[in-house]
Write an enzyme that holds these catalytic residues in place. Structure first.
Site, PDB file in Angstrom:
ATOM      1  CE1 TYR A 268       9.866  26.744 103.076  1.00 35.44           C
ATOM      2  CE2 TYR A 268       9.349  29.083 102.983  1.00 35.44           C
ATOM      3  CZ  TYR A 268       9.601  27.884 102.346  1.00 35.44           C
ATOM      4  OH  TYR A 268       9.584  27.836 100.973  1.00 35.44           O
TER       5      TYR A 268
ATOM      6  CB  SER B 251      15.882  30.260  97.702  1.00 37.04           C
ATOM      7  OG  SER B 251      15.730  30.998  98.890  1.00 37.04           O
TER       8      SER B 251
ATOM      9  CB  SER C 197       6.920  12.939  94.374  1.00 34.96           C
ATOM     10  OG  SER C 197       6.990  13.668  95.587  1.00 34.96           O
ATOM     11  CB  SER C 198       4.060  16.789  94.911  1.00 34.76           C
ATOM     12  OG  SER C 198       4.918  17.125  96.001  1.00 34.76           O
ATOM     13  N   GLY C 199       4.294  19.320  93.314  1.00 33.71           N
ATOM     14  CA  GLY C 199       4.557  20.755  93.365  1.00 33.71           C
ATOM     15  C   GLY C 199       5.515  21.268  92.316  1.00 33.71           C
TER      16      GLY C 199
ATOM     17  CG  PHE D 247       3.890  29.601  92.168  1.00 33.14           C
ATOM     18  CD1 PHE D 247       3.465  29.839  90.873  1.00 33.14           C
ATOM     19  CD2 PHE D 247       5.003  30.270  92.645  1.00 33.14           C
ATOM     20  CE1 PHE D 247       4.150  30.727  90.055  1.00 33.14           C
ATOM     21  CE2 PHE D 247       5.698  31.164  91.837  1.00 33.14           C
ATOM     22  CZ  PHE D 247       5.263  31.388  90.537  1.00 33.14           C
TER      23      PHE D 247
ATOM     24  CB  SER E 182      15.371  26.566 106.278  1.00 33.43           C
ATOM     25  OG  SER E 182      14.196  26.765 105.503  1.00 33.43           O
ATOM     26  CE  LYS E 183      12.985  27.032 100.921  1.00 32.22           C
ATOM     27  NZ  LYS E 183      13.479  26.037  99.939  1.00 32.22           N
TER      28      LYS E 183
ATOM     29  CG  ASP F 217      15.064  10.864 103.666  1.00 29.35           C
ATOM     30  OD1 ASP F 217      15.079  12.121 103.595  1.00 29.35           O
ATOM     31  OD2 ASP F 217      14.796  10.259 104.717  1.00 29.35           O
TER      32      ASP F 217
ATOM     33  N   GLY G   6      12.705  16.406  95.143  1.00 25.34           N
ATOM     34  CA  GLY G   6      11.346  16.854  95.441  1.00 25.34           C
ATOM     35  C   GLY G   6      10.455  16.802  94.216  1.00 25.34           C
TER      36      GLY G   6
ATOM     37  CB  THR H   6       2.280  23.673  94.988  1.00 25.85           C
ATOM     38  OG1 THR H   6       2.739  24.164  96.254  1.00 25.85           O
ATOM     39  CG2 THR H   6       2.809  24.554  93.864  1.00 25.85           C
TER      40      THR H   6
END
Length: 253
Positions: free
Chosen positions: A146, A132, A15-17, A179, A149-150, A54, A13, A181
């Protein structure tokens, strides 16, 4: 044989944030950093190596890990940061939408751990940081899957930490709050929430509050201080929460 002599880190992950922030920070921490994402970086930091991956595809994960080991010969640090969020009432969420949420946020982590733990075991050491969320400790309405999943990732990480401790592998949870993002703009509303949902008014209000809290939240660069604490600890603890004090205190209460 041309192998990299620095310690090698893989950040998914990236590429961003938060993933991008952590990957770029590690470049200055004596790591050769491999950033994994489905799409190539638009503005990569100097020295950051992009690995196409992926996390929802086992073959893609295997190919990405192989590419890193061919270049670096080892993986010392894995930061599992790939993830996204869906929003909507649980009743309005289809099986496919729920499974998609878990496919990335939970099973994606599992795939990376399965691929890399054997390498770390052979090395006799390694560090895995699973990103997480405070939502993995206290569920958020209209982000139920969401949160689920965490929550699942929290249990998974607790168990993995105990199972691999005897091999010199450390496993840690990083639990960010809100945050500022691109996570906000990439959140995907479930289709059922856009129709004649009984929850539409409540859901729209809740999501608008979440988005406001995220976009007025602190800069994700603050998370690097917590990352440094984890990296410098000889025996890091299981959980590290980071974010606004009010959010962290609220979870504790």
């Amino acid at each position: 044989i041309g192998l990299i002599m620095k310690k090698a880190a893989l950040v998914t992950g990236a590429s961003s944030g938060i993933g991008k922030v952590l990957a770029e920070h590690l470049l200055g921490q004596d790591y050769e950093v491999f950033g994994a994402s489905r799409r190539q970086f638009h503005d990569p930091a100097e020295g950051l190596r992009w690995i196409p991956m992926d996390v929802g595809d086992p073959e893609s994960v295997a190919a990405g890990v192989l590419a890193i080991t061919e270049k670096a010969g080892r993986i010392d640090l894995l930061v599992n940061c790939a993830g996204f969020g869906i929003s909507g009432a649980l009743e309005d969420t289809s099986d496919a939408e729920a499974k998609s949420q878990f496919e990335t946020n939970f099973f994606g982590v599992h795939r990376l751990c399965r691929a890399i733990v054997p390498l770390m075991r052979e090395q006799g050491k390694g560090l895995i940081i699973n990103v997480s969320s405070l939502a993995g400790l206290t569920a958020i309405p209209f982000q139920g899957f969401y949160s689920a999943s965490k929550f699942a990732l929290e249990a998974y990480t607790e168990a993995l930490r105990m199972e691999v401790a005897g091999f010199g592998i450390l496993v840690v949870l990083l639990e960010p709050g809100d945050f500022k993002t691109g996570f906000t703009s990439s959140r995907q509303p479930v289709k059922g929430s856009q129709a004649n949902s009984f929850y539409k008014k409540q859901c729209d209000l809740a999501v608008s509050i979440m988005e406001r809290d995220e976009q007025t939240g602190p800069d994700p660069s603050l998370i690097t201080f917590t990352l440094d604490r984890i990296l410098s600890a000889s025996s890091p603890r299981l959980r590290y929460s980071v974010g606004r004090f009010s959010q962290r205190a609220g979870v504790g209460l």
